[in-house]
Write a protein that holds these residues in place. Sequence first.
Motif, PDB file in Angstrom:
ATOM      1  N   TRP B 168       0.824  -1.171  -0.002  1.00 62.64           N
ATOM      2  CA  TRP B 168       0.114   0.295  -0.368  1.00 62.64           C
ATOM      3  C   TRP B 168       0.782   1.286   0.120  1.00 62.64           C
ATOM      4  N   LEU B 169       2.100   1.357   0.742  1.00 60.79           N
ATOM      5  CA  LEU B 169       2.935   2.444   0.678  1.00 60.79           C
ATOM      6  C   LEU B 169       3.510   3.160  -0.597  1.00 60.79           C
ATOM      7  N   VAL B 170       3.389   1.970  -1.702  1.00 58.02           N
ATOM      8  CA  VAL B 170       4.929   1.789  -2.807  1.00 58.02           C
ATOM      9  C   VAL B 170       3.815   3.423  -3.907  1.00 58.02           C
ATOM     10  N   LYS B 171       4.549   3.359  -4.690  1.00 56.14           N
ATOM     11  CA  LYS B 171       3.417   4.398  -5.626  1.00 56.14           C
ATOM     12  C   LYS B 171       3.428   3.258  -6.891  1.00 56.14           C
ATOM     13  N   ALA B 172       4.550   2.820  -8.034  1.00 60.74           N
ATOM     14  CA  ALA B 172       4.600   1.790  -8.550  1.00 60.74           C
ATOM     15  C   ALA B 172       5.590   0.919  -8.433  1.00 60.74           C
ATOM     16  N   ASP B 173       5.424   0.044  -9.182  1.00 60.73           N
ATOM     17  CA  ASP B 173       6.326  -1.649  -9.297  1.00 60.73           C
ATOM     18  C   ASP B 173       6.423  -1.859  -8.191  1.00 60.73           C
ATOM     19  N   LEU B 174       5.381  -2.837  -8.054  1.00 60.06           N
ATOM     20  CA  LEU B 174       4.713  -4.069  -6.561  1.00 60.06           C
ATOM     21  C   LEU B 174       5.961  -4.628  -6.170  1.00 60.06           C
ATOM     22  N   ARG B 175       7.574  -5.062  -7.821  1.00 62.11           N
ATOM     23  CA  ARG B 175       8.094  -6.093  -7.592  1.00 62.11           C
ATOM     24  C   ARG B 175       9.011  -6.360  -6.189  1.00 62.11           C
ATOM     25  N   ARG B 176       9.368  -5.730  -5.514  1.00 63.24           N
ATOM     26  CA  ARG B 176      10.088  -5.716  -4.532  1.00 63.24           C
ATOM     27  C   ARG B 176       8.236  -6.412  -3.226  1.00 63.24           C
ATOM     28  N   PRO B 177       7.652  -5.707  -2.957  1.00 67.56           N
ATOM     29  CA  PRO B 177       6.812  -5.789  -2.010  1.00 67.56           C
ATOM     30  C   PRO B 177       6.305  -7.226  -2.452  1.00 67.56           C
ATOM     31  N   LEU B 178       5.757  -7.307  -3.545  1.00 66.24           N
ATOM     32  CA  LEU B 178       4.937  -8.469  -4.017  1.00 66.24           C
ATOM     33  C   LEU B 178       6.263  -9.763  -3.981  1.00 66.24           C
ATOM     34  N   THR B 179       7.155  -9.513  -4.077  1.00 66.22           N
ATOM     35  CA  THR B 179       8.428 -10.924  -3.378  1.00 66.22           C
ATOM     36  C   THR B 179       8.304 -10.995  -2.499  1.00 66.22           C
ATOM     37  N   TYR B 180       7.802 -10.335  -1.473  1.00 68.73           N
ATOM     38  CA  TYR B 180       8.186 -11.072  -0.244  1.00 68.73           C
ATOM     39  C   TYR B 180       6.263 -11.175   0.182  1.00 68.73           C
ATOM     40  N   GLY B 181       5.333 -10.623  -0.590  1.00 70.86           N
ATOM     41  CA  GLY B 181       4.009 -11.397  -0.829  1.00 70.86           C
ATOM     42  C   GLY B 181       4.224 -12.654  -1.476  1.00 70.86           C
TER      43      GLY B 181
END
Lengths: 322, 214
Positions: B168-181
Amino acid sequence: MTIKKPSDIPSSEITPKSTYLTRRKFIAGAAAAGAALAGGFYLRDHLDTATTVHAEGQKLSGIVKSKLSTSETPTSFKDITNYNNYYEFSTDKYEPNGLSKNFRTRPWTVAIDGMVKKPKKLDIDAIMKLAPLEERIYRHRCVEGWSMVIPWVGFPLSALIKAADPLPSAKFVAFQTVLAPDQMPNQKRSGVLDWPYVEGLRMDEAMHPLAIMAVGLYDEVLPNVDGAPLRLVVPWKYGFKGIKAIVKISFTDSMPPTTWNKMAPDEYGFYSNVNPQKDHPRWSQASERRIGEFRKRPTLMFNGYADQVASLYSGMDLQKNY
Amino acid sequence: MKPLPEKFIRALKAPVFLLCLGPAFVLTWKGFHDGLGANPIDVITRTTGRWTLTFLLITISITPVRKLSGLTWLIRFRRMLGLFAFFYGSLHLMTYVWLDKFFDVHAMLHDIAKRRFITAGMTAWFLMLPLAITSTKGWIRRMGGKRWQKLHRLIYFSAAAGVVHFIWLVKADLRRPLTYGAVLATLLSYRLITWLVSRIRARRAMATQQTARA
Protein backbone atom coordinates in the motif's frame (compact mmCIF):
# COMPACT_ATOMS: atom_id res chain seq x y z
CA MET A 1 31.11 4.41 -28.56
CA THR A 2 33.15 1.58 -30.04
CA ILE A 3 35.35 0.41 -27.28
CA LYS A 4 36.14 -3.24 -27.11
CA LYS A 5 36.57 -5.01 -23.86
CA PRO A 6 40.19 -6.06 -23.34
CA SER A 7 40.43 -9.46 -24.94
CA ASP A 8 40.13 -12.25 -22.45
CA ILE A 9 43.40 -13.75 -21.49
CA PRO A 10 43.22 -17.49 -22.09
CA SER A 11 43.57 -19.35 -18.85
CA SER A 12 46.44 -21.25 -20.37
CA GLU A 13 48.41 -18.03 -20.51
CA ILE A 14 47.90 -17.34 -16.88
CA THR A 15 48.84 -20.78 -15.71
CA PRO A 16 50.45 -22.50 -18.68
CA LYS A 17 50.20 -26.23 -18.22
CA SER A 18 53.78 -26.88 -19.22
CA THR A 19 55.12 -24.52 -16.60
CA TYR A 20 52.52 -25.30 -14.05
CA LEU A 21 54.99 -26.99 -11.78
CA THR A 22 57.75 -24.46 -12.30
CA ARG A 23 57.15 -22.02 -9.55
CA ARG A 24 59.25 -19.20 -10.87
CA LYS A 25 57.79 -19.29 -14.33
CA PHE A 26 54.33 -19.49 -12.88
CA ILE A 27 54.89 -16.37 -10.80
CA ALA A 28 56.30 -14.54 -13.79
CA GLY A 29 53.35 -15.62 -15.89
CA ALA A 30 50.87 -14.53 -13.28
CA ALA A 31 52.56 -11.18 -12.94
CA ALA A 32 52.45 -10.68 -16.70
CA ALA A 33 48.80 -11.66 -16.87
CA GLY A 34 48.00 -9.33 -14.01
CA ALA A 35 49.84 -6.50 -15.69
CA ALA A 36 48.05 -7.19 -18.96
CA LEU A 37 44.70 -7.16 -17.22
CA ALA A 38 45.46 -3.99 -15.30
CA GLY A 39 46.70 -2.40 -18.50
CA GLY A 40 43.56 -3.45 -20.29
CA PHE A 41 41.35 -1.94 -17.65
CA TYR A 42 43.42 1.23 -17.58
CA LEU A 43 43.19 1.51 -21.34
CA ARG A 44 39.47 0.90 -21.32
CA ASP A 45 38.83 3.56 -18.68
CA HIS A 46 41.24 5.90 -20.37
CA LEU A 47 39.70 5.42 -23.82
CA ASP A 48 36.27 5.79 -22.33
CA THR A 49 36.91 9.33 -21.16
CA ALA A 50 38.90 10.16 -24.27
CA THR A 51 36.30 9.21 -26.86
CA THR A 52 32.98 9.96 -25.16
CA VAL A 53 31.55 13.40 -25.42
CA HIS A 54 30.46 14.20 -21.92
CA ALA A 55 28.25 17.19 -22.27
CA GLU A 56 27.49 16.66 -18.61
CA GLY A 57 29.68 18.74 -16.36
CA GLN A 58 30.48 21.38 -19.00
CA LYS A 59 30.20 24.96 -17.80
CA LEU A 60 27.43 27.00 -19.36
CA SER A 61 28.30 30.58 -20.20
CA GLY A 62 26.39 33.81 -20.26
CA ILE A 63 24.01 32.88 -17.46
CA VAL A 64 22.06 35.79 -16.06
CA LYS A 65 20.57 35.96 -12.57
CA SER A 66 16.83 36.15 -12.13
CA LYS A 67 14.62 38.07 -9.74
CA LEU A 68 12.40 35.00 -9.59
CA SER A 69 15.09 33.04 -7.73
CA THR A 70 14.65 32.27 -4.04
CA SER A 71 17.32 33.40 -1.59
CA GLU A 72 17.15 30.09 0.27
CA THR A 73 20.32 27.98 0.43
CA PRO A 74 20.46 25.55 -2.49
CA THR A 75 20.65 21.83 -1.79
CA SER A 76 24.09 20.36 -2.53
CA PHE A 77 24.90 19.21 -6.07
CA LYS A 78 25.59 15.75 -4.66
CA ASP A 79 22.15 15.41 -3.09
CA ILE A 80 20.32 16.85 -6.10
CA THR A 81 22.02 14.40 -8.43
CA ASN A 82 21.93 11.35 -6.17
CA TYR A 83 18.42 11.45 -4.81
CA ASN A 84 15.60 11.77 -7.27
CA ASN A 85 12.92 9.91 -9.11
CA TYR A 86 13.62 8.93 -12.69
CA TYR A 87 11.48 5.85 -13.17
CA GLU A 88 12.80 5.20 -16.68
CA PHE A 89 16.06 4.18 -15.03
CA SER A 90 14.97 2.89 -11.64
CA THR A 91 12.20 3.20 -9.09
CA ASP A 92 14.92 3.61 -6.47
CA LYS A 93 15.95 7.22 -5.88
CA TYR A 94 19.63 6.41 -5.42
CA GLU A 95 20.10 4.39 -8.60
CA PRO A 96 19.31 6.69 -11.55
CA ASN A 97 22.59 8.58 -11.15
CA GLY A 98 24.72 5.54 -12.00
CA LEU A 99 22.28 4.07 -14.50
CA SER A 100 21.99 7.30 -16.50
CA LYS A 101 25.73 7.96 -16.79
CA ASN A 102 25.98 6.84 -20.41
CA PHE A 103 22.66 8.23 -21.57
CA ARG A 104 23.13 9.88 -24.98
CA THR A 105 21.96 13.49 -25.13
CA ARG A 106 23.46 14.30 -28.56
CA PRO A 107 22.25 14.34 -31.27
CA TRP A 108 18.88 15.43 -29.88
CA THR A 109 15.89 16.97 -31.56
CA VAL A 110 12.54 18.05 -30.21
CA ALA A 111 9.49 17.64 -32.43
CA ILE A 112 6.92 20.42 -32.31
CA ASP A 113 3.51 19.40 -33.60
CA GLY A 114 -0.24 19.51 -33.13
CA MET A 115 -1.99 22.87 -33.32
CA VAL A 116 0.91 24.90 -34.66
CA LYS A 117 1.25 26.96 -37.80
CA LYS A 118 3.96 24.62 -39.03
CA PRO A 119 5.18 21.41 -37.38
CA LYS A 120 8.95 21.32 -37.07
CA LYS A 121 11.95 19.72 -35.46
CA LEU A 122 14.27 21.80 -33.33
CA ASP A 123 17.82 20.80 -32.51
CA ILE A 124 18.73 20.96 -28.82
CA ASP A 125 21.65 23.29 -29.48
CA ALA A 126 19.33 25.68 -31.29
CA ILE A 127 16.79 25.42 -28.45
CA MET A 128 19.48 26.40 -25.96
CA LYS A 129 19.96 29.62 -27.91
CA LEU A 130 16.27 30.56 -28.09
CA ALA A 131 16.59 32.85 -25.10
CA PRO A 132 19.31 33.99 -22.71
CA LEU A 133 20.05 31.33 -20.12
CA GLU A 134 18.99 32.32 -16.64
CA GLU A 135 19.75 30.93 -13.22
CA ARG A 136 16.48 30.10 -11.49
CA ILE A 137 16.86 28.97 -7.91
CA TYR A 138 13.55 27.27 -7.16
CA ARG A 139 12.01 25.31 -4.36
CA HIS A 140 11.27 21.76 -5.49
CA ARG A 141 8.57 19.77 -3.69
CA CYS A 142 8.18 16.06 -4.41
CA VAL A 143 4.76 14.49 -4.02
CA GLU A 144 6.43 11.99 -1.67
CA GLY A 145 6.98 14.65 0.98
CA TRP A 146 10.57 15.75 0.53
CA SER A 147 11.88 18.98 -0.92
CA MET A 148 15.01 20.69 -2.17
CA VAL A 149 16.19 24.08 -3.37
CA ILE A 150 17.59 23.71 -6.87
CA PRO A 151 19.66 26.22 -8.87
CA TRP A 152 18.38 25.40 -12.35
CA VAL A 153 19.70 26.99 -15.49
CA GLY A 154 17.14 27.48 -18.22
CA PHE A 155 14.87 29.86 -20.04
CA PRO A 156 11.15 30.63 -19.90
CA LEU A 157 8.97 27.97 -21.48
CA SER A 158 7.07 30.88 -23.05
CA ALA A 159 10.11 31.56 -25.28
CA LEU A 160 9.95 28.04 -26.67
CA ILE A 161 6.19 28.30 -27.15
CA LYS A 162 6.60 31.52 -29.08
CA ALA A 163 9.17 29.83 -31.30
CA ALA A 164 6.75 26.92 -31.80
CA ASP A 165 4.12 29.38 -33.03
CA PRO A 166 0.92 27.65 -31.87
CA LEU A 167 -2.52 28.36 -33.32
CA PRO A 168 -4.91 30.49 -31.24
CA SER A 169 -7.09 27.41 -30.82
CA ALA A 170 -4.35 25.63 -28.81
CA LYS A 171 -5.36 25.46 -25.15
CA PHE A 172 -2.90 22.92 -23.74
CA VAL A 173 0.74 21.93 -24.17
CA ALA A 174 1.66 18.24 -24.04
CA PHE A 175 5.19 16.97 -23.43
CA GLN A 176 6.70 13.58 -24.12
CA THR A 177 9.87 11.91 -22.84
CA VAL A 178 12.15 9.98 -25.16
CA LEU A 179 11.41 6.28 -25.64
CA ALA A 180 14.83 4.62 -25.51
CA PRO A 181 14.49 1.18 -23.96
CA ASP A 182 18.05 0.32 -24.99
CA GLN A 183 19.26 3.06 -22.66
CA MET A 184 16.47 3.21 -20.09
CA PRO A 185 16.21 -0.19 -18.44
CA ASN A 186 12.75 0.25 -16.94
CA GLN A 187 11.23 1.05 -20.33
CA LYS A 188 11.83 -2.61 -21.21
CA ARG A 189 9.66 -3.72 -18.31
CA SER A 190 5.94 -3.68 -17.98
CA GLY A 191 4.20 -2.88 -14.73
CA VAL A 192 6.18 0.24 -13.86
CA LEU A 193 4.52 3.09 -15.76
CA ASP A 194 3.09 3.59 -19.24
CA TRP A 195 5.97 4.57 -21.50
CA PRO A 196 6.80 7.05 -22.81
CA TYR A 197 6.20 9.42 -19.90
CA VAL A 198 3.82 12.23 -20.84
CA GLU A 199 2.92 15.46 -19.10
CA GLY A 200 0.90 18.55 -19.83
CA LEU A 201 0.10 22.10 -18.85
CA ARG A 202 -2.74 24.46 -19.56
CA MET A 203 -1.59 27.18 -21.95
CA ASP A 204 -1.76 29.95 -19.32
CA GLU A 205 0.29 27.82 -16.91
CA ALA A 206 2.85 27.13 -19.61
CA MET A 207 3.12 30.82 -20.48
CA HIS A 208 3.66 31.80 -16.84
CA PRO A 209 7.11 33.36 -16.29
CA LEU A 210 7.92 30.88 -13.51
CA ALA A 211 7.59 27.88 -15.85
CA ILE A 212 10.96 27.13 -17.42
CA MET A 213 12.74 24.66 -19.63
CA ALA A 214 15.87 23.64 -17.75
CA VAL A 215 19.09 22.76 -19.54
CA GLY A 216 21.52 23.20 -16.66
CA LEU A 217 22.17 22.87 -12.96
CA TYR A 218 24.69 24.75 -10.82
CA ASP A 219 25.95 26.63 -13.92
CA GLU A 220 26.76 23.35 -15.69
CA VAL A 221 25.06 21.38 -18.43
CA LEU A 222 22.14 19.48 -16.92
CA PRO A 223 23.28 16.09 -15.55
CA ASN A 224 21.63 13.11 -17.24
CA VAL A 225 20.06 12.06 -13.95
CA ASP A 226 18.11 15.30 -13.76
CA GLY A 227 16.55 14.99 -17.18
CA ALA A 228 19.17 16.07 -19.72
CA PRO A 229 19.22 17.52 -22.20
CA LEU A 230 15.89 19.30 -21.70
CA ARG A 231 13.35 19.15 -18.90
CA LEU A 232 10.37 21.07 -17.66
CA VAL A 233 10.39 22.86 -14.29
CA VAL A 234 7.14 24.15 -12.83
CA PRO A 235 8.04 25.09 -9.26
CA TRP A 236 4.51 25.50 -7.88
CA LYS A 237 3.61 21.93 -8.88
CA TYR A 238 4.77 18.59 -7.53
CA GLY A 239 8.06 17.43 -8.97
CA PHE A 240 6.66 14.72 -11.21
CA LYS A 241 5.12 17.40 -13.45
CA GLY A 242 8.68 18.31 -14.42
CA ILE A 243 8.99 15.88 -17.31
CA LYS A 244 12.54 14.93 -18.28
CA ALA A 245 14.43 14.23 -21.52
CA ILE A 246 11.76 15.85 -23.68
CA VAL A 247 11.57 14.86 -27.37
CA LYS A 248 8.11 16.09 -28.29
CA ILE A 249 5.95 19.11 -27.54
CA SER A 250 2.41 19.10 -28.91
CA PHE A 251 -0.33 21.71 -28.79
CA THR A 252 -3.94 20.64 -28.36
CA ASP A 253 -7.35 22.02 -27.50
CA SER A 254 -8.19 19.26 -25.03
CA MET A 255 -6.58 18.29 -21.71
CA PRO A 256 -3.74 15.89 -22.58
CA PRO A 257 -3.20 12.62 -20.68
CA THR A 258 -0.49 12.64 -18.01
CA THR A 259 1.40 9.53 -16.90
CA TRP A 260 0.78 9.50 -13.15
CA ASN A 261 -2.84 10.47 -13.64
CA LYS A 262 -3.31 7.44 -15.91
CA MET A 263 -1.58 5.28 -13.30
CA ALA A 264 -3.70 6.40 -10.33
CA PRO A 265 -6.30 9.09 -11.16
CA ASP A 266 -7.47 9.43 -7.55
CA GLU A 267 -3.92 10.12 -6.36
CA TYR A 268 -2.46 12.35 -9.06
CA GLY A 269 -4.52 14.97 -10.87
CA PHE A 270 -3.75 16.90 -14.03
CA TYR A 271 -2.91 20.07 -12.12
CA SER A 272 -0.94 18.55 -9.22
CA ASN A 273 -0.33 21.95 -7.67
CA VAL A 274 1.48 21.80 -4.34
CA ASN A 275 -1.35 22.07 -1.82
CA PRO A 276 -0.88 21.35 1.89
CA GLN A 277 -4.66 21.23 2.36
CA LYS A 278 -5.19 18.52 -0.21
CA ASP A 279 -3.77 15.26 1.12
CA HIS A 280 -2.54 12.56 -1.15
CA PRO A 281 -5.03 9.73 -0.42
CA ARG A 282 -2.27 7.72 1.23
CA TRP A 283 -0.24 10.38 3.02
CA SER A 284 -0.42 13.92 4.30
CA GLN A 285 0.90 16.81 2.21
CA ALA A 286 0.83 19.27 5.11
CA SER A 287 4.57 19.10 5.77
CA GLU A 288 7.78 18.17 4.03
CA ARG A 289 11.34 17.20 4.82
CA ARG A 290 13.81 19.56 3.21
CA ILE A 291 16.78 17.43 2.22
CA GLY A 292 19.58 18.19 4.65
CA GLU A 293 17.24 19.20 7.45
CA PHE A 294 16.25 17.07 10.41
CA ARG A 295 12.86 18.51 11.33
CA LYS A 296 9.98 18.69 8.93
CA ARG A 297 8.75 22.06 7.77
CA PRO A 298 5.21 23.06 6.81
CA THR A 299 4.43 22.88 3.10
CA LEU A 300 3.34 26.17 1.59
CA MET A 301 0.41 26.69 -0.76
CA PHE A 302 1.63 26.50 -4.37
CA ASN A 303 5.02 25.68 -2.86
CA GLY A 304 5.38 29.28 -1.72
CA TYR A 305 4.61 30.75 -5.16
CA ALA A 306 0.97 31.61 -4.35
CA ASP A 307 1.48 35.35 -4.93
CA GLN A 308 2.57 34.71 -8.49
CA VAL A 309 0.33 31.82 -9.55
CA ALA A 310 -2.83 31.71 -7.38
CA SER A 311 -4.67 33.89 -9.91
CA LEU A 312 -4.31 31.15 -12.54
CA TYR A 313 -6.76 29.08 -10.51
CA SER A 314 -9.18 31.67 -9.22
CA GLY A 315 -12.69 30.29 -9.03
CA MET A 316 -11.50 26.71 -9.24
CA ASP A 317 -12.21 24.17 -6.49
CA LEU A 318 -8.69 22.95 -5.74
CA GLN A 319 -9.99 20.01 -3.70
CA LYS A 320 -11.59 18.70 -6.88
CA ASN A 321 -9.06 19.99 -9.38
CA TYR A 322 -6.00 18.57 -7.64
CA MET B 1 20.33 -36.74 10.33
CA LYS B 2 22.35 -36.71 13.50
CA PRO B 3 21.30 -34.05 15.99
CA LEU B 4 23.90 -31.40 16.66
CA PRO B 5 25.65 -31.64 20.00
CA GLU B 6 24.34 -29.24 22.62
CA LYS B 7 27.73 -27.61 22.95
CA PHE B 8 27.76 -26.73 19.27
CA ILE B 9 24.31 -25.15 19.34
CA ARG B 10 25.27 -23.01 22.31
CA ALA B 11 28.50 -21.98 20.63
CA LEU B 12 26.56 -21.03 17.49
CA LYS B 13 24.13 -18.74 19.30
CA ALA B 14 26.53 -15.84 19.82
CA PRO B 15 27.63 -15.57 16.15
CA VAL B 16 24.04 -15.88 14.94
CA PHE B 17 23.02 -13.14 17.37
CA LEU B 18 25.79 -10.87 16.07
CA LEU B 19 24.87 -11.65 12.48
CA CYS B 20 21.26 -10.63 13.19
CA LEU B 21 22.53 -7.36 14.63
CA GLY B 22 24.47 -6.79 11.40
CA PRO B 23 21.87 -4.64 9.61
CA ALA B 24 21.48 -2.39 12.67
CA PHE B 25 25.24 -2.15 12.98
CA VAL B 26 25.71 -1.25 9.30
CA LEU B 27 22.97 1.37 9.54
CA THR B 28 24.55 2.95 12.62
CA TRP B 29 28.00 2.90 11.07
CA LYS B 30 26.75 4.51 7.88
CA GLY B 31 24.86 7.06 9.95
CA PHE B 32 28.09 8.21 11.57
CA HIS B 33 30.03 8.18 8.29
CA ASP B 34 27.73 10.17 6.03
CA GLY B 35 26.71 6.96 4.27
CA LEU B 36 22.94 7.28 4.38
CA GLY B 37 22.61 9.58 1.39
CA ALA B 38 20.44 12.64 0.93
CA ASN B 39 17.51 11.47 3.06
CA PRO B 40 18.90 9.45 5.98
CA ILE B 41 15.56 9.14 7.76
CA ASP B 42 14.02 7.64 4.64
CA VAL B 43 16.86 5.11 4.43
CA ILE B 44 16.52 4.19 8.11
CA THR B 45 12.76 3.74 7.70
CA ARG B 46 13.08 1.55 4.63
CA THR B 47 15.98 -0.53 5.94
CA THR B 48 14.40 -1.31 9.30
CA GLY B 49 11.09 -2.05 7.60
CA ARG B 50 12.63 -4.46 5.13
CA TRP B 51 14.55 -6.29 7.85
CA THR B 52 11.42 -6.63 9.96
CA LEU B 53 9.68 -8.43 7.13
CA THR B 54 12.79 -10.44 6.33
CA PHE B 55 13.13 -11.67 9.91
CA LEU B 56 9.43 -12.47 10.09
CA LEU B 57 9.73 -14.61 6.98
CA ILE B 58 12.93 -16.30 8.20
CA THR B 59 11.20 -17.11 11.49
CA ILE B 60 8.18 -18.55 9.72
CA SER B 61 10.39 -20.62 7.43
CA ILE B 62 12.17 -22.37 10.33
CA THR B 63 9.55 -25.10 10.68
CA PRO B 64 9.26 -25.96 6.98
CA VAL B 65 13.03 -25.91 6.50
CA ARG B 66 13.51 -28.01 9.61
CA LYS B 67 10.99 -30.58 8.43
CA LEU B 68 12.18 -30.72 4.85
CA SER B 69 15.88 -30.81 5.67
CA GLY B 70 15.87 -32.74 8.91
CA LEU B 71 17.94 -30.04 10.61
CA THR B 72 15.90 -30.27 13.78
CA TRP B 73 18.25 -28.04 15.78
CA LEU B 74 17.08 -25.02 13.75
CA ILE B 75 14.15 -24.72 16.14
CA ARG B 76 16.59 -23.62 18.81
CA PHE B 77 17.13 -20.38 16.90
CA ARG B 78 13.51 -19.56 16.17
CA ARG B 79 12.82 -17.47 19.25
CA MET B 80 15.93 -15.38 18.68
CA LEU B 81 14.99 -14.75 15.05
CA GLY B 82 11.42 -13.87 15.98
CA LEU B 83 12.64 -11.44 18.60
CA PHE B 84 14.89 -9.82 16.03
CA ALA B 85 11.83 -9.31 13.83
CA PHE B 86 10.26 -7.53 16.79
CA PHE B 87 13.50 -5.60 17.38
CA TYR B 88 13.64 -4.28 13.81
CA GLY B 89 9.89 -3.70 13.81
CA SER B 90 10.21 -1.59 16.94
CA LEU B 91 13.10 0.40 15.43
CA HIS B 92 10.93 0.92 12.35
CA LEU B 93 8.04 2.12 14.49
CA MET B 94 10.34 4.39 16.53
CA THR B 95 11.63 5.96 13.33
CA TYR B 96 8.07 6.86 12.48
CA VAL B 97 7.09 8.03 15.98
CA TRP B 98 10.23 10.02 16.58
CA LEU B 99 11.88 11.05 13.30
CA ASP B 100 8.77 11.36 11.18
CA LYS B 101 6.09 12.55 13.62
CA PHE B 102 8.24 13.90 16.46
CA PHE B 103 5.92 12.34 19.06
CA ASP B 104 2.92 14.27 17.79
CA VAL B 105 0.23 11.92 19.13
CA HIS B 106 -2.59 13.75 17.42
CA ALA B 107 -0.92 13.52 14.02
CA MET B 108 -0.18 9.85 14.56
CA LEU B 109 -3.74 8.95 15.56
CA HIS B 110 -4.96 10.87 12.52
CA ASP B 111 -2.52 8.90 10.37
CA ILE B 112 -3.52 5.53 11.81
CA ALA B 113 -7.20 6.24 11.19
CA LYS B 114 -6.81 7.78 7.75
CA ARG B 115 -3.83 6.18 6.05
CA ARG B 116 -4.47 2.57 5.36
CA PHE B 117 -0.79 1.68 4.96
CA ILE B 118 -0.12 3.09 8.43
CA THR B 119 -3.10 1.15 9.78
CA ALA B 120 -1.69 -2.05 8.29
CA GLY B 121 1.80 -1.35 9.60
CA MET B 122 0.54 -0.60 13.12
CA THR B 123 -1.51 -3.80 13.03
CA ALA B 124 1.57 -5.79 12.07
CA TRP B 125 3.55 -4.38 15.00
CA PHE B 126 0.77 -4.83 17.55
CA LEU B 127 0.35 -8.45 16.45
CA MET B 128 4.04 -9.03 17.20
CA LEU B 129 3.81 -7.50 20.66
CA PRO B 130 2.10 -10.40 22.51
CA LEU B 131 4.43 -12.82 20.79
CA ALA B 132 7.48 -10.94 22.05
CA ILE B 133 6.04 -10.74 25.57
CA THR B 134 5.18 -14.45 25.74
CA SER B 135 8.44 -15.58 24.18
CA THR B 136 9.95 -16.69 27.51
CA LYS B 137 10.01 -20.24 28.86
CA GLY B 138 7.95 -19.07 31.81
CA TRP B 139 5.14 -17.92 29.55
CA ILE B 140 5.16 -21.16 27.57
CA ARG B 141 4.77 -23.03 30.86
CA ARG B 142 2.07 -20.72 32.17
CA MET B 143 0.06 -20.82 28.95
CA GLY B 144 0.59 -24.46 28.14
CA GLY B 145 2.17 -25.56 24.90
CA LYS B 146 -1.04 -25.86 22.88
CA ARG B 147 -2.41 -22.44 23.75
CA TRP B 148 1.00 -20.85 23.37
CA GLN B 149 1.37 -22.35 19.92
CA LYS B 150 -2.09 -21.16 18.94
CA LEU B 151 -1.28 -17.60 20.03
CA HIS B 152 1.99 -17.64 18.15
CA ARG B 153 0.22 -18.37 14.88
CA LEU B 154 -0.40 -14.62 14.98
CA ILE B 155 2.97 -14.32 13.29
CA TYR B 156 1.29 -15.25 9.99
CA PHE B 157 -1.18 -12.40 10.39
CA SER B 158 1.57 -10.01 11.38
CA ALA B 159 3.64 -10.90 8.31
CA ALA B 160 0.56 -10.63 6.07
CA ALA B 161 -0.22 -7.18 7.51
CA GLY B 162 3.42 -6.25 6.93
CA VAL B 163 3.28 -7.26 3.27
CA VAL B 164 0.00 -5.35 2.80
CA HIS B 165 1.61 -2.32 4.51
CA PHE B 166 4.46 -2.52 1.97
CA ILE B 167 2.14 -2.96 -1.04
CA TRP B 168 0.00 0.00 0.00
CA LEU B 169 2.84 2.45 0.42
CA VAL B 170 4.50 1.83 -2.94
CA LYS B 171 3.74 4.38 -5.67
CA ALA B 172 4.38 2.11 -8.64
CA ASP B 173 6.39 -1.03 -9.32
CA LEU B 174 5.22 -3.68 -6.90
CA ARG B 175 8.14 -6.06 -7.44
CA ARG B 176 9.67 -5.76 -3.99
CA PRO B 177 6.54 -6.03 -1.88
CA LEU B 178 5.22 -8.81 -4.09
CA THR B 179 8.45 -10.76 -3.64
CA TYR B 180 7.87 -10.74 0.11
CA GLY B 181 4.25 -11.63 -0.57
CA ALA B 182 5.22 -14.59 -2.75
CA VAL B 183 7.59 -15.97 -0.10
CA LEU B 184 4.92 -15.61 2.56
CA ALA B 185 2.33 -17.27 0.31
CA THR B 186 4.69 -20.20 -0.29
CA LEU B 187 5.31 -20.61 3.44
CA LEU B 188 1.61 -20.38 4.20
CA SER B 189 0.67 -22.92 1.54
CA TYR B 190 3.28 -25.29 2.92
CA ARG B 191 1.64 -25.10 6.33
CA LEU B 192 -1.79 -25.50 4.77
CA ILE B 193 -0.75 -28.56 2.77
CA THR B 194 0.89 -30.28 5.73
CA TRP B 195 -2.18 -29.53 7.82
CA LEU B 196 -4.51 -31.00 5.16
CA VAL B 197 -2.29 -34.06 4.73
CA SER B 198 -2.24 -34.68 8.46
CA ARG B 199 -6.03 -34.35 8.60
CA ILE B 200 -6.55 -36.79 5.76
CA ARG B 201 -4.15 -39.21 7.39
CA ALA B 202 -5.93 -38.91 10.70
CA ARG B 203 -9.28 -39.50 9.05
CA ARG B 204 -7.96 -42.56 7.21
CA ALA B 205 -6.49 -43.89 10.39
CA MET B 206 -9.84 -43.44 12.06
CA ALA B 207 -11.63 -45.15 9.15
CA THR B 208 -9.32 -48.17 9.24
CA GLN B 209 -9.81 -48.37 12.98
CA GLN B 210 -13.55 -48.38 12.53
CA THR B 211 -13.49 -51.03 9.80
CA ALA B 212 -11.19 -53.11 11.98
CA ARG B 213 -13.70 -52.85 14.80
CA ALA B 214 -16.59 -53.75 12.49
